[in-house]
Design a protein around this motif. Structure first.
Motif, PDB file in Angstrom:
ATOM      1  N   TRP A 320       0.840  -1.212   0.000  1.00 46.12           N
ATOM      2  CA  TRP A 320       0.000   0.000   0.000  1.00 46.12           C
ATOM      3  C   TRP A 320       0.867   1.251   0.000  1.00 46.12           C
ATOM      4  N   ALA A 323       2.127   1.712  -3.508  1.00 45.15           N
ATOM      5  CA  ALA A 323       1.060   2.120  -4.423  1.00 45.15           C
ATOM      6  C   ALA A 323       0.641   3.566  -4.155  1.00 45.15           C
ATOM      7  N   GLN A 361      -1.666  -5.598 -10.071  1.00 47.39           N
ATOM      8  CA  GLN A 361      -1.450  -4.291  -9.450  1.00 47.39           C
ATOM      9  C   GLN A 361       0.016  -4.112  -9.070  1.00 47.39           C
ATOM     10  N   THR A 365       2.447  -1.290 -10.716  1.00 44.52           N
ATOM     11  CA  THR A 365       3.064  -0.290  -9.844  1.00 44.52           C
ATOM     12  C   THR A 365       4.580  -0.285 -10.019  1.00 44.52           C
TER      13      THR A 365
END
Length: 584
Positions: A320, A323, A361, A365
């Motif tokens: 997280w 990202a 994802q 990223t």
């Protein structure tokens, strides 16, 4: 598989030939020059000190391959035979071109081979170059960055052998913790910012449940319900599975009540692990990680010993952070040095049981964040721990020793050896016989081509290699501006409060409606009773009237009868009296 036909190797050989030619010309120019006292050695990769013999053969090729402008030093080339005596060549320095660190990298090796100290040394070098760093400290080993290292003869001997100017040094450090569990400034984020894909990874949901959770997030966003913490997410799911919200649940794509129930149970389980403190406000601003103090880059150390038994949780939080950096940072293109280098320790935990969407994802990223000036290094035990799509994005590689105790390990070892550029080393043998603090290295040159493979002895960290004590960590945290900004949690109005208020309004409306209905019913009952009483009263009145009429008629009959009787007696008496008849 041979790399002889690859364009990169052709470029590399051209560069090596050019470097060799330049070296030969320099040697010829130096033959007529008088020898002078030793000058200050150039400690950059590939540099030779004045008066020292120039590298020859493969050492010269390595020196040319690692020659760059601004560099992050890693160590010195080792020469010798694997398994035998290896001698470092301090004239051939191995390191990274700072401008190529945003091409990402991999630091791999079996447990106990020196990965953590390599990571610490790289972080120190980046700080000296003015580059901020983020590190995850799983076992608490990296807290010593805040303290200068302890000098001893072994370190001095090692440093001298590889041409390292070793000086005890402390570095600017910020300590962080997940939600305030453990030592450090608490890092929190909101459930909305965390997102359904990462939340699904933390909760261990399958792809169907992940899709359902995505729809639930979409519904909450559409309704303007802020998901700040876990109780907000719980309240939204509970609302959608209630009698009041089941119609809305059907309207967002057919999320079954059973799936919603599974998600709710997993959230409760996550709360039971104490993870609810990771979600909430104030939410951490990831750009705060990009900071310098003077000419030094700040080393941001996320202390994780208190949550090391929940690896899936903290590894997903690291993703997280990465990202969020990608979302917030502006495009910078190719810069002279990165804005931030992010070390993703225990990377295999991130990819274990990952869904397809999650992997996509991660790949996206990692692929795109380099244009934001961020370099990412995955730290793990074996290259096979990282998916192929992610490995394809990593241009720099530091491989410590690998062990082959099983057939699967042997297969992984052969695969790892084949992925290096062509070199004179027997890599399958060398990778098994590397000593602690040694690594096989290849990086991207400033031209974007892979450098020659270099058997390297890694530099020793200059900060303390022992963990800092609690008192030192507490001192650093207390002095941090982040503690004042993020130290106290805030419970703002969000989905939980809004849905609670909505439920109270609905209950009040239902109560009012129920009260109105009751009053109307009572009024109807009262009118009915009034009508009944009026009817009974009228009936009684009519009965009384009939009774009076009957009584009057009865009295009239009695009077008439008495009158008739009295008249008869009177007539008979008169008759007797007239005709002289006496009574007997």
């Amino acid at each position: 598989m041979s790399d002889a036909s690859t364009p990169e190797l052709a470029k590399l050989r051209e560069a090596a030939a050019a470097a060799q030619k330049a070296l030969e010309e320099a040697e010829r120019a130096a033959e007529g020059a008088s020898a002078s006292g030793p000058g200050t050695p150039d400690t950059g990769p590939g540099a030779a000190s004045d008066g020292a013999a120039a590298p020859e053969g493969y050492a010269a090729e390595v020196a040319a391959g690692y020659a760059a402008g601004a560099t992050l030093p890693l160590g010195a080339l080792l020469e010798g035979t694997p398994g035998g005596e290896a001698t470092p060549n301090p004239q051939v320095q191995v390191g990274f071109a700072l401008s190529m660190l945003n091409r990402h990298g991999l630091v791999a090796g079996a447990t106990g081979t020196g990965k953590t100290k390599t990571l610490q040394g790289m972080a120190e070098g980046l700080s000296l170059a003015g580059v901020p760093v983020f590190l995850a400290d799983i076992k608490g080993d990296l807290s010593g960055l805040a303290l200068p290292g302890a000098d001893n003869p072994k370190i001095a001997e090692r440093a001298a052998s590889i041409g390292q100017d070793w000086t005890p040094t402390r570095y600017p450090v910020e300590f962080y913790s997940l939600g305030g569990i453990g030592k450090g400034v608490p890092i929190r984020t909101t459930v909305t910012d965390f997102g359904p894909i990462l939340m699904s990874k933390v909760l261990g949901l399958n792809e169907t449940q992940e899709s359902s959770l995505t729809l639930i997030f979409h519904w909450a966003d559409k309704k303007g319900l802020a998901l700040l913490d876990l109780k907000d997410l719980q309240s939204v799911i509970a609302h959608l599975t209630s009698d009041e919200g089941k119609d809305e649940l059907k309207g967002i794509g057919g999320v079954s009540a059973a799936t919603a129930g599974v998600i709710l149970r997993e959230i409760v389980g996550l709360e039971g692990q104490g993870a609810d403190v990771f979600f909430g406000e104030p939410a951490f601003t990831t750009s705060d990680l990009i900071a310098t103090r003077g000419d030094l880059g700040v080393l941001n150390v996320l202390e994780l010993p208190a949550v090391q038994d929940r690896p899936q949780l903290f590894s997903t939080f690291l993703m997280w952070l990465l990202a969020d950096l990608f979302q917030d940072l502006p495009e910078v293109g190719d810069a002279d040095k990165p804005k931030l280098v992010f070390f993703f320790d225990e990377a295999h935990l991130l990819f274990a049981d990952a869904s397809k969407d999650f992997l996509q994802q991660v790949v996206q990223t990692v692929r795109l964040i380099r244009s934001k000036g961020v370099g990412v290094f995955f730290v793990t035990q074996s290259p096979k721990d990282v998916p192929a799509d992610v490995l394809a994005q990593l241009g720099n590689r530091v491989q410590h020793a690998l062990r082959a105790f099983t057939p699967d390990d042997a297969t992984a070892l052969r695969a790892a050896a084949r992925t290096f550029p062509t070199s004179p080393y027997d890599l399958e043998r060398l990778l098994q016989e590397l000593g602690t603090g040694e690594a096989v290295v290849t990086v991207l040159t400033e031209k974007g081509a892979p450098s020659p493979v270099a058997w390297t002895r890694v530099r020793a960290p200059q900060a303390s290699m022992d963990p800092a004590g609690d008192a030192e960590i507490d001192r650093v945290v207390a002095a941090s501006a982040g503690q004042a900004k993020y130290g106290t949690p805030v419970d703002a109005e969000s989905a939980f409060e809004l849905l609670q208020a909505r439920a109270q309004e609905q209950a009040a409306a239902q109560e009012a409606a129920a009260g109105s209905a009751t009053a109307a019913q009572e009024e109807r009952e009262l009118a009915k009773e009034r009508a009944r009483l009026e009817k009974e009263a009228a009936t009684r009145e009519r009965a009384e009237a009939r009774h009076k009429e009957q009584s009057a008629r009865d009295r009239n009959r009695v009077v008439t009868s008495l009158a008739k009787t009295a008249g008869t007696v009177l007539v008979r008496e008169l008759t007797r009296s007239l005709f002289g008849t006496r009574k007997r």
